[in-house]
Design a protein around this motif. Structure first.
Motif, PDB file in Angstrom:
ATOM      1  N   ILE A 192       0.877  -1.171   0.000  1.00  0.00           N
ATOM      2  CA  ILE A 192       0.000   0.000   0.000  1.00  0.00           C
ATOM      3  C   ILE A 192       0.916   1.224   0.000  1.00  0.00           C
ATOM      4  CG2 ILE A 192      -1.902   1.174   1.186  1.00  0.00           C
ATOM      5  CD1 ILE A 192      -2.263  -1.483   2.827  1.00  0.00           C
ATOM      6  N   VAL A 193       0.747   2.077  -0.987  1.00  0.00           N
ATOM      7  CA  VAL A 193       1.555   3.301  -1.083  1.00  0.00           C
ATOM      8  C   VAL A 193       0.630   4.462  -0.735  1.00  0.00           C
ATOM      9  CG1 VAL A 193       2.874   4.777  -2.658  1.00  0.00           C
ATOM     10  CG2 VAL A 193       3.026   2.281  -2.867  1.00  0.00           C
ATOM     11  N   ILE A 194       0.941   5.160   0.350  1.00  0.00           N
ATOM     12  CA  ILE A 194       0.090   6.297   0.748  1.00  0.00           C
ATOM     13  C   ILE A 194       0.925   7.574   0.616  1.00  0.00           C
ATOM     14  CG2 ILE A 194      -1.438   7.254   2.505  1.00  0.00           C
ATOM     15  CD1 ILE A 194      -1.762   4.546   3.734  1.00  0.00           C
ATOM     16  N   ILE A 195       0.475   8.460  -0.261  1.00  0.00           N
ATOM     17  CA  ILE A 195       1.281   9.644  -0.575  1.00  0.00           C
ATOM     18  C   ILE A 195       0.391  10.889  -0.623  1.00  0.00           C
ATOM     19  CG2 ILE A 195       3.092   8.428  -1.832  1.00  0.00           C
ATOM     20  CD1 ILE A 195       1.630   8.757  -4.373  1.00  0.00           C
ATOM     21  N   ASP A 196       1.032  12.054  -0.560  1.00  0.00           N
ATOM     22  CA  ASP A 196       0.259  13.286  -0.710  1.00  0.00           C
ATOM     23  C   ASP A 196       0.294  13.724  -2.184  1.00  0.00           C
ATOM     24  OD1 ASP A 196       2.811  14.314  -1.016  1.00  0.00           O
ATOM     25  OD2 ASP A 196       2.707  15.698   0.681  1.00  0.00           O
ATOM     26  N   GLU A 197      -0.445  14.792  -2.473  1.00  0.00           N
ATOM     27  CA  GLU A 197      -0.554  15.261  -3.865  1.00  0.00           C
ATOM     28  C   GLU A 197       0.824  15.581  -4.455  1.00  0.00           C
ATOM     29  OE1 GLU A 197      -2.960  15.472  -5.997  1.00  0.00           O
ATOM     30  OE2 GLU A 197      -4.792  15.328  -4.819  1.00  0.00           O
ATOM     31  N   GLU A 198       1.689  16.194  -3.633  1.00  0.00           N
ATOM     32  CA  GLU A 198       3.008  16.582  -4.159  1.00  0.00           C
ATOM     33  C   GLU A 198       3.838  15.357  -4.538  1.00  0.00           C
ATOM     34  OE1 GLU A 198       5.134  19.246  -1.648  1.00  0.00           O
ATOM     35  OE2 GLU A 198       3.651  20.859  -1.879  1.00  0.00           O
ATOM     36  N   ALA A 199       3.857  14.365  -3.674  1.00  0.00           N
ATOM     37  CA  ALA A 199       4.643  13.159  -3.979  1.00  0.00           C
ATOM     38  C   ALA A 199       4.030  12.395  -5.157  1.00  0.00           C
ATOM     39  CB  ALA A 199       4.739  12.258  -2.748  1.00  0.00           C
ATOM     40  N   ALA A 200       2.736  12.632  -5.410  1.00  0.00           N
ATOM     41  CA  ALA A 200       2.052  11.950  -6.515  1.00  0.00           C
ATOM     42  C   ALA A 200       2.203  12.703  -7.835  1.00  0.00           C
ATOM     43  CB  ALA A 200       0.567  11.803  -6.186  1.00  0.00           C
ATOM     44  N   SER A 201       2.843  13.888  -7.785  1.00  0.00           N
ATOM     45  CA  SER A 201       2.798  14.772  -8.952  1.00  0.00           C
ATOM     46  C   SER A 201       3.536  14.236 -10.182  1.00  0.00           C
ATOM     47  CB  SER A 201       3.312  16.166  -8.581  1.00  0.00           C
ATOM     48  OG  SER A 201       4.649  16.057  -8.127  1.00  0.00           O
ATOM     49  N   GLY A 202       4.372  13.207 -10.030  1.00  0.00           N
ATOM     50  CA  GLY A 202       5.059  12.650 -11.201  1.00  0.00           C
ATOM     51  C   GLY A 202       4.369  11.414 -11.762  1.00  0.00           C
ATOM     52  N   LEU A 203       3.247  11.004 -11.160  1.00  0.00           N
ATOM     53  CA  LEU A 203       2.583   9.771 -11.598  1.00  0.00           C
ATOM     54  C   LEU A 203       1.715  10.009 -12.827  1.00  0.00           C
ATOM     55  CD1 LEU A 203       1.508   8.346  -8.101  1.00  0.00           C
ATOM     56  CD2 LEU A 203       3.265   7.406  -9.629  1.00  0.00           C
ATOM     57  N   GLN A 204       1.862   9.145 -13.811  1.00  0.00           N
ATOM     58  CA  GLN A 204       1.046   9.289 -15.030  1.00  0.00           C
ATOM     59  C   GLN A 204      -0.404   8.896 -14.798  1.00  0.00           C
ATOM     60  OE1 GLN A 204       2.843   7.045 -18.262  1.00  0.00           O
ATOM     61  NE2 GLN A 204       4.866   7.651 -17.543  1.00  0.00           N
ATOM     62  N   ARG A 205      -0.618   7.976 -13.863  1.00  0.00           N
ATOM     63  CA  ARG A 205      -1.965   7.422 -13.700  1.00  0.00           C
ATOM     64  C   ARG A 205      -2.629   7.857 -12.398  1.00  0.00           C
ATOM     65  NH1 ARG A 205      -3.458   2.661 -17.339  1.00  0.00           N
ATOM     66  NH2 ARG A 205      -1.964   3.065 -18.976  1.00  0.00           N
ATOM     67  N   ALA A 206      -2.240   9.042 -11.909  1.00  0.00           N
ATOM     68  CA  ALA A 206      -2.789   9.511 -10.630  1.00  0.00           C
ATOM     69  C   ALA A 206      -4.316   9.518 -10.655  1.00  0.00           C
ATOM     70  CB  ALA A 206      -2.258  10.903 -10.318  1.00  0.00           C
ATOM     71  N   PHE A 207      -4.900   9.936 -11.761  1.00  0.00           N
ATOM     72  CA  PHE A 207      -6.357  10.020 -11.844  1.00  0.00           C
ATOM     73  C   PHE A 207      -6.983   8.634 -11.647  1.00  0.00           C
ATOM     74  CE2 PHE A 207     -10.390   9.935 -14.114  1.00  0.00           C
ATOM     75  CZ  PHE A 207     -11.040  10.996 -13.514  1.00  0.00           C
ATOM     76  N   TYR A 208      -6.390   7.661 -12.280  1.00  0.00           N
ATOM     77  CA  TYR A 208      -6.884   6.273 -12.160  1.00  0.00           C
ATOM     78  C   TYR A 208      -6.806   5.784 -10.703  1.00  0.00           C
ATOM     79  CZ  TYR A 208      -6.718   1.161 -12.526  1.00  0.00           C
ATOM     80  OH  TYR A 208      -6.929  -0.178 -12.337  1.00  0.00           O
ATOM     81  N   TYR A 209      -5.655   6.020 -10.047  1.00  0.00           N
ATOM     82  CA  TYR A 209      -5.498   5.553  -8.659  1.00  0.00           C
ATOM     83  C   TYR A 209      -6.542   6.201  -7.756  1.00  0.00           C
ATOM     84  CZ  TYR A 209      -0.892   4.561 -10.696  1.00  0.00           C
ATOM     85  OH  TYR A 209       0.118   4.159 -11.521  1.00  0.00           O
ATOM     86  N   LYS A 210      -6.817   7.484  -8.000  1.00  0.00           N
ATOM     87  CA  LYS A 210      -7.811   8.185  -7.173  1.00  0.00           C
ATOM     88  C   LYS A 210      -9.205   7.605  -7.414  1.00  0.00           C
ATOM     89  CE  LYS A 210      -5.526  12.637  -6.875  1.00  0.00           C
ATOM     90  NZ  LYS A 210      -5.528  14.004  -7.317  1.00  0.00           N
ATOM     91  N   TRP A 211      -9.492   7.314  -8.673  1.00  0.00           N
ATOM     92  CA  TRP A 211     -10.803   6.751  -8.996  1.00  0.00           C
ATOM     93  C   TRP A 211     -10.957   5.382  -8.311  1.00  0.00           C
ATOM     94  CZ3 TRP A 211     -13.905   2.973 -10.803  1.00  0.00           C
ATOM     95  CH2 TRP A 211     -15.191   3.338 -11.215  1.00  0.00           C
ATOM     96  N   VAL A 212      -9.928   4.570  -8.408  1.00  0.00           N
ATOM     97  CA  VAL A 212      -9.978   3.236  -7.790  1.00  0.00           C
ATOM     98  C   VAL A 212     -10.263   3.368  -6.299  1.00  0.00           C
ATOM     99  CG1 VAL A 212      -8.605   1.197  -7.156  1.00  0.00           C
ATOM    100  CG2 VAL A 212      -8.411   2.160  -9.464  1.00  0.00           C
ATOM    101  N   TYR A 213      -9.528   4.270  -5.631  1.00  0.00           N
ATOM    102  CA  TYR A 213      -9.662   4.395  -4.176  1.00  0.00           C
ATOM    103  C   TYR A 213     -11.046   4.897  -3.783  1.00  0.00           C
ATOM    104  CZ  TYR A 213      -8.669   5.504   0.661  1.00  0.00           C
ATOM    105  OH  TYR A 213      -8.715   5.546   2.026  1.00  0.00           O
ATOM    106  N   SER A 214     -11.583   5.858  -4.559  1.00  0.00           N
ATOM    107  CA  SER A 214     -12.878   6.407  -4.153  1.00  0.00           C
ATOM    108  C   SER A 214     -14.039   5.492  -4.567  1.00  0.00           C
ATOM    109  CB  SER A 214     -13.074   7.821  -4.715  1.00  0.00           C
ATOM    110  OG  SER A 214     -12.992   7.769  -6.109  1.00  0.00           O
ATOM    111  N   HIS A 215     -13.762   4.437  -5.319  1.00  0.00           N
ATOM    112  CA  HIS A 215     -14.831   3.507  -5.698  1.00  0.00           C
ATOM    113  C   HIS A 215     -14.609   2.115  -5.123  1.00  0.00           C
ATOM    114  CE1 HIS A 215     -15.418   6.776  -8.545  1.00  0.00           C
ATOM    115  NE2 HIS A 215     -16.643   6.354  -8.655  1.00  0.00           N
ATOM    116  N   LYS A 216     -13.859   2.058  -4.032  1.00  0.00           N
ATOM    117  CA  LYS A 216     -13.654   0.747  -3.407  1.00  0.00           C
ATOM    118  C   LYS A 216     -14.978   0.223  -2.873  1.00  0.00           C
ATOM    119  CE  LYS A 216      -9.630  -0.154  -1.046  1.00  0.00           C
ATOM    120  NZ  LYS A 216      -8.582  -0.250  -0.219  1.00  0.00           N
TER     121      LYS A 216
END
Ligand code: GLP
Length: 260
Positions: free
Chosen positions: A230-254
């Protein structure tokens, strides 16, 4: 890997604390792996709060720390023994004899590393290992080029890591060159890995570890092979991720049964 992006480090640390509290409640004799540094600092403050406000009981927990500097006395203020004592262990009810931290003063370092691995095995293995990440992608003190199958052993720090940790020692020249660290193979044996990273300076390491190729040059990328990280990060640490939107969608639709 499960990637959870939170608005800030406070919310992220609170979530991590809730996950750990849930584990300790479900398994009071849990074996927890601890990390040092800035990243888990707020998580430990939350654990102390949950212990004092809700009675979270650590009396049967066993602790194993990731790493320690070679040559530092446990009372040295920059030692990881001091960090853990000051920031967590002296403020919860974990018995001292259940706390394990690599011995930076061991005369026979290889024997002491083997004994550390034996103690982890005898405790039944680590249920959950907390991890931070270095700016060069290291976990524990497994610097780039570490064997992906390594066990607890002595390592030599890179110049970058010594720079990153200089403030605690009051100067880079005072940072030891050698450390003892659980290996990447040791970390991979942990049943759950929980990696925390905050701030822009971790964005590149997180992007490489999560979405880059699996390579010893980014030791944290080995976690791509771990069945439960489980990788738990803030917005800044996530800023280089290409799929940040996807990860957020997955988490909010668990589904409810999967939520923490
Ligand atoms: C050191 C520690 C690591 C830690 C890293 C990042 O190298 N050995 O375990 O993850 O620093 O530290 P911080 O969380 O302070 O950025």
């Amino acid at each position: 890997m499960e990637i959870i992006i939170q608005p800030d480090s406070l919310g992220a640390s609170y979530l991590a604390a809730r996950i750990i509290a849930g584990l300790v409640r479900a398994k009071p004799q849990a074996v927890l792996g601890f990390a040092t540094g800035q990243s888990p600092f707020k998580l430990y403050q939350f654990l102390i709060k949950i212990h004092s406000n809700e009675g979270l009981d650590f009396s049967r927990v066993t602790a194993f720390n990731l790493d320690e500097y070679v040559g530092l006395d446990p009372t040295h203020p920059a030692s990881y023994h001091s960090y853990m004592r000051d920031n967590l262990f002296s403020r919860i009810n974990i018995p001292e004899d259940r706390v394990n931290i690599p011995d930076g003063l061991a005369d026979d370092i290889p024997a002491s590393c083997r004994a550390y691995e034996d103690r982890i095995r005898a405790a039944g293995g680590i249920d959950l290992q907390i991890l931070g990440i270095g700016t060069d992608g290291h976990i524990g003190f497994n610097e780039p080029s570490s064997s992906l199958a390594s066990r607890t052993r002595i390592k030599t720090l890179t110049e970058q890591t010594r720079k990153d940790n200089a403030a605690l020692f009051g100067g880079e020249e005072k940072v030891p060159h050698h450390v003892i660290t659980m290996g990447l193979g040791t970390i991979m044996d942990c049943r759950t890995c929980l990696l925390l990273a905050f701030g822009n300076k971790k964005a590149n390491a997180i992007a490489q570890a999560v979405e880059g190729p699996l390579t010893a040059m980014v030791p944290a990328s080995i976690l791509q092979l771990h069945p439960r990280t489980i990788v738990i990060i803030d917005e800044e640490a996530a800023s280089g991720l290409q799929r940040a939107f996807y990860y957020k969608w997955v988490y909010s639709h668990k589904p409810d049964w999967q939520k923490y």
